[in-house]
Design a protein around this motif. Structure first.
Motif, PDB file in Angstrom:
ATOM      1  N   THR A   1       4.124   5.948  -5.092  1.00 16.40           N
ATOM      2  CA  THR A   1       4.257   6.056  -6.552  1.00 16.40           C
ATOM      3  C   THR A   1       3.334   7.143  -7.086  1.00 16.40           C
ATOM      4  N   ALA A   2       2.088   7.130  -6.657  1.00 15.07           N
ATOM      5  CA  ALA A   2       1.132   8.152  -7.107  1.00 15.07           C
ATOM      6  C   ALA A   2       1.483   9.520  -6.520  1.00 15.07           C
ATOM      7  N   PHE A   3       1.880   9.540  -5.263  1.00 10.19           N
ATOM      8  CA  PHE A   3       2.226  10.796  -4.590  1.00 10.19           C
ATOM      9  C   PHE A   3       3.379  11.497  -5.303  1.00 10.19           C
ATOM     10  N   LEU A   4       4.448  10.763  -5.599  1.00 16.60           N
ATOM     11  CA  LEU A   4       5.610  11.381  -6.241  1.00 16.60           C
ATOM     12  C   LEU A   4       5.346  11.749  -7.698  1.00 16.60           C
ATOM     13  N   ARG A   5       4.449  11.046  -8.337  1.00 14.14           N
ATOM     14  CA  ARG A   5       4.054  11.430  -9.700  1.00 14.14           C
ATOM     15  C   ARG A   5       3.417  12.814  -9.671  1.00 14.14           C
TER      16      ARG A   5
ATOM     17  N   GLY B   1       0.819  -1.212   0.000  1.00 11.58           N
ATOM     18  CA  GLY B   1       0.000   0.000   0.000  1.00 11.58           C
ATOM     19  C   GLY B   1       0.846   1.253   0.000  1.00 11.58           C
ATOM     20  N   PHE B   2       1.930   1.240   0.774  1.00 12.54           N
ATOM     21  CA  PHE B   2       2.835   2.384   0.782  1.00 12.54           C
ATOM     22  C   PHE B   2       3.485   2.570  -0.588  1.00 12.54           C
TER      23      PHE B   2
ATOM     24  N   ARG C   1       4.652  13.623   4.893  1.00 12.24           N
ATOM     25  CA  ARG C   1       3.850  13.138   6.030  1.00 12.24           C
ATOM     26  C   ARG C   1       2.355  13.242   5.737  1.00 12.24           C
ATOM     27  N   ASP C   2       1.956  14.369   5.168  1.00 16.05           N
ATOM     28  CA  ASP C   2       0.550  14.559   4.826  1.00 16.05           C
ATOM     29  C   ASP C   2       0.120  13.568   3.742  1.00 16.05           C
ATOM     30  N   GLY C   3       0.969  13.394   2.731  1.00 16.17           N
ATOM     31  CA  GLY C   3       0.648  12.498   1.628  1.00 16.17           C
ATOM     32  C   GLY C   3       0.523  11.044   2.037  1.00 16.17           C
ATOM     33  N   LEU C   4       1.213  10.671   3.097  1.00 18.71           N
ATOM     34  CA  LEU C   4       1.173   9.282   3.559  1.00 18.71           C
ATOM     35  C   LEU C   4       0.298   9.082   4.782  1.00 18.71           C
ATOM     36  N   SER C   5      -0.446  10.106   5.158  1.00 14.79           N
ATOM     37  CA  SER C   5      -1.252  10.019   6.374  1.00 14.79           C
ATOM     38  C   SER C   5      -2.356   8.969   6.283  1.00 14.79           C
TER      39      SER C   5
END
Length: 161
Positions: free
Chosen positions: A114-118, A108-109, A129-133
Protein backbone atom coordinates in the motif's frame (compact mmCIF):
# COMPACT_ATOMS: atom_id res chain seq x y z
CA UNK A 1 10.78 3.49 35.03
CA UNK A 2 7.36 5.00 35.34
CA UNK A 3 4.64 4.16 32.86
CA UNK A 4 3.79 6.78 30.26
CA UNK A 5 0.43 7.74 28.81
CA UNK A 6 0.35 7.63 25.02
CA UNK A 7 -2.30 8.99 22.71
CA UNK A 8 -2.51 8.26 19.01
CA UNK A 9 -4.98 7.70 16.21
CA UNK A 10 -5.15 4.08 15.14
CA UNK A 11 -7.05 3.31 11.95
CA UNK A 12 -8.75 6.69 12.22
CA UNK A 13 -9.89 6.40 15.83
CA UNK A 14 -8.38 7.78 19.03
CA UNK A 15 -6.51 5.40 21.31
CA UNK A 16 -4.79 6.05 24.59
CA UNK A 17 -3.22 3.93 27.28
CA UNK A 18 -0.65 4.08 30.00
CA UNK A 19 2.22 1.83 28.97
CA UNK A 20 5.70 0.83 30.06
CA UNK A 21 8.31 2.83 28.14
CA UNK A 22 9.71 -0.30 26.48
CA UNK A 23 6.39 -1.67 25.18
CA UNK A 24 6.68 -2.03 21.42
CA UNK A 25 4.14 -0.54 19.08
CA UNK A 26 3.40 -4.06 17.84
CA UNK A 27 2.56 -5.24 21.35
CA UNK A 28 0.53 -2.07 22.00
CA UNK A 29 -1.53 -2.69 18.85
CA UNK A 30 -2.05 -6.38 19.58
CA UNK A 31 -2.52 -6.30 23.36
CA UNK A 32 -3.97 -2.88 24.11
CA UNK A 33 -5.94 -2.28 20.89
CA UNK A 34 -6.89 -5.88 20.05
CA UNK A 35 -5.57 -5.47 16.49
CA UNK A 36 -4.00 -8.86 15.98
CA UNK A 37 -3.47 -8.43 12.23
CA UNK A 38 -0.08 -6.96 13.07
CA UNK A 39 1.87 -10.20 13.26
CA UNK A 40 5.07 -10.79 15.18
CA UNK A 41 7.56 -13.01 13.39
CA UNK A 42 11.21 -12.35 14.05
CA UNK A 43 10.85 -9.38 16.45
CA UNK A 44 14.10 -8.03 14.97
CA UNK A 45 12.70 -6.02 12.04
CA UNK A 46 13.82 -8.54 9.44
CA UNK A 47 10.65 -10.35 8.34
CA UNK A 48 8.23 -7.45 7.81
CA UNK A 49 5.21 -9.26 9.28
CA UNK A 50 4.61 -6.42 11.73
CA UNK A 51 4.66 -3.60 9.18
CA UNK A 52 2.27 -0.71 9.87
CA UNK A 53 2.00 2.84 8.60
CA UNK A 54 3.24 5.42 11.09
CA UNK A 55 2.27 8.88 9.88
CA UNK A 56 2.06 7.34 6.42
CA UNK A 57 5.47 5.67 6.43
CA UNK A 58 5.86 1.89 6.48
CA UNK A 59 7.68 0.88 9.66
CA UNK A 60 8.37 -2.32 11.56
CA UNK A 61 6.15 -2.09 14.63
CA UNK A 62 8.44 -4.48 16.53
CA UNK A 63 11.23 -1.87 16.34
CA UNK A 64 9.18 1.14 17.44
CA UNK A 65 8.20 1.78 21.03
CA UNK A 66 4.59 2.76 21.62
CA UNK A 67 5.81 5.96 23.31
CA UNK A 68 7.52 6.93 20.04
CA UNK A 69 4.12 6.85 18.34
CA UNK A 70 2.58 9.27 20.84
CA UNK A 71 0.59 11.83 18.85
CA UNK A 72 0.97 9.88 15.59
CA UNK A 73 -1.44 8.37 13.08
CA UNK A 74 -1.06 4.59 12.86
CA UNK A 75 -2.65 2.42 10.19
CA UNK A 76 -2.64 -1.34 10.57
CA UNK A 77 -3.81 -3.93 8.07
CA UNK A 78 -7.26 -3.67 9.67
CA UNK A 79 -7.36 -0.02 8.57
CA UNK A 80 -6.46 -0.64 4.91
CA UNK A 81 -9.98 -1.64 3.80
CA UNK A 82 -12.66 1.03 3.51
CA UNK A 83 -14.70 1.83 6.63
CA UNK A 84 -17.57 -0.10 5.01
CA UNK A 85 -15.33 -3.16 4.72
CA UNK A 86 -14.65 -2.98 0.98
CA UNK A 87 -11.23 -4.43 0.22
CA UNK A 88 -8.55 -2.09 -1.06
CA UNK A 89 -7.08 -2.70 -4.53
CA UNK A 90 -4.03 -4.25 -2.86
CA UNK A 91 -6.13 -6.62 -0.78
CA UNK A 92 -8.25 -7.57 -3.81
CA UNK A 93 -5.14 -8.22 -5.87
CA UNK A 94 -3.59 -10.45 -3.20
CA UNK A 95 -6.82 -12.43 -3.06
CA UNK A 96 -7.29 -12.62 -6.84
CA UNK A 97 -3.69 -13.46 -7.74
CA UNK A 98 -2.87 -15.94 -4.98
CA UNK A 99 -0.50 -13.54 -3.27
CA UNK A 100 -0.93 -15.40 -0.02
CA UNK A 101 -0.79 -18.95 1.17
CA UNK A 102 -0.64 -19.48 4.92
CA UNK A 103 -1.38 -15.78 5.47
CA UNK A 104 1.11 -15.07 8.23
CA UNK A 105 3.16 -12.60 6.20
CA UNK A 106 0.17 -11.18 4.31
CA UNK A 107 -0.68 -8.24 6.63
CA UNK A 108 2.88 -6.94 6.43
CA UNK A 109 2.93 -7.32 2.66
CA UNK A 110 -0.44 -5.58 2.25
CA UNK A 111 0.67 -2.60 4.34
CA UNK A 112 4.09 -2.44 2.65
CA UNK A 113 2.59 -2.67 -0.85
CA UNK A 114 0.00 0.00 0.00
CA UNK A 115 2.77 2.44 0.92
CA UNK A 116 4.99 1.31 -1.95
CA UNK A 117 2.33 1.88 -4.62
CA UNK A 118 1.36 5.22 -3.12
CA UNK A 119 4.95 6.35 -3.60
CA UNK A 120 5.62 4.44 -6.84
CA UNK A 121 2.34 4.00 -8.75
CA UNK A 122 3.85 2.48 -11.92
CA UNK A 123 6.72 0.25 -10.75
CA UNK A 124 8.88 -2.03 -12.84
CA UNK A 125 9.33 -5.64 -11.74
CA UNK A 126 12.79 -4.76 -10.45
CA UNK A 127 11.36 -1.90 -8.38
CA UNK A 128 8.68 -4.21 -7.00
CA UNK A 129 11.28 -6.78 -5.95
CA UNK A 130 13.41 -4.07 -4.37
CA UNK A 131 10.40 -2.47 -2.68
CA UNK A 132 9.36 -5.76 -1.11
CA UNK A 133 12.84 -6.95 -0.17
CA UNK A 134 12.12 -6.22 3.49
CA UNK A 135 9.18 -8.64 3.65
CA UNK A 136 9.75 -12.38 3.86
CA UNK A 137 7.38 -15.17 2.83
CA UNK A 138 8.09 -18.83 3.41
CA UNK A 139 5.15 -20.26 1.44
CA UNK A 140 4.33 -18.57 -1.85
CA UNK A 141 7.58 -18.50 -3.80
CA UNK A 142 6.77 -14.79 -4.36
CA UNK A 143 5.33 -15.19 -7.89
CA UNK A 144 1.74 -14.66 -6.74
CA UNK A 145 2.86 -11.69 -4.67
CA UNK A 146 4.57 -10.09 -7.68
CA UNK A 147 1.45 -10.67 -9.80
CA UNK A 148 -0.68 -9.15 -7.05
CA UNK A 149 1.48 -6.02 -6.86
CA UNK A 150 1.34 -5.58 -10.64
CA UNK A 151 -2.45 -6.02 -10.59
CA UNK A 152 -2.87 -3.60 -7.68
CA UNK A 153 -0.79 -1.01 -9.55
CA UNK A 154 -3.07 -1.39 -12.58
CA UNK A 155 -6.19 -1.06 -10.38
CA UNK A 156 -4.84 2.08 -8.76
CA UNK A 157 -3.98 3.56 -12.17
CA UNK A 158 -7.58 2.85 -13.22
CA UNK A 159 -8.73 5.16 -10.45
CA UNK A 160 -9.10 2.93 -7.37
CA UNK A 161 -7.29 4.40 -4.32
Amino acid sequence: MADITVRMRVNGGPRSATVPPRLTLADFLRERCGLTGTHLGCEHGVCGACTVLLDGQAVRACLVFAVQADGAEVTTVEGIASPAGELSPVQEAFRDHHGLQCGFCTPGFVVSVTAFLRDNPDPTDEQIRDGLSGNLCRCTGYQGILKAVRAAARRRQAGRP
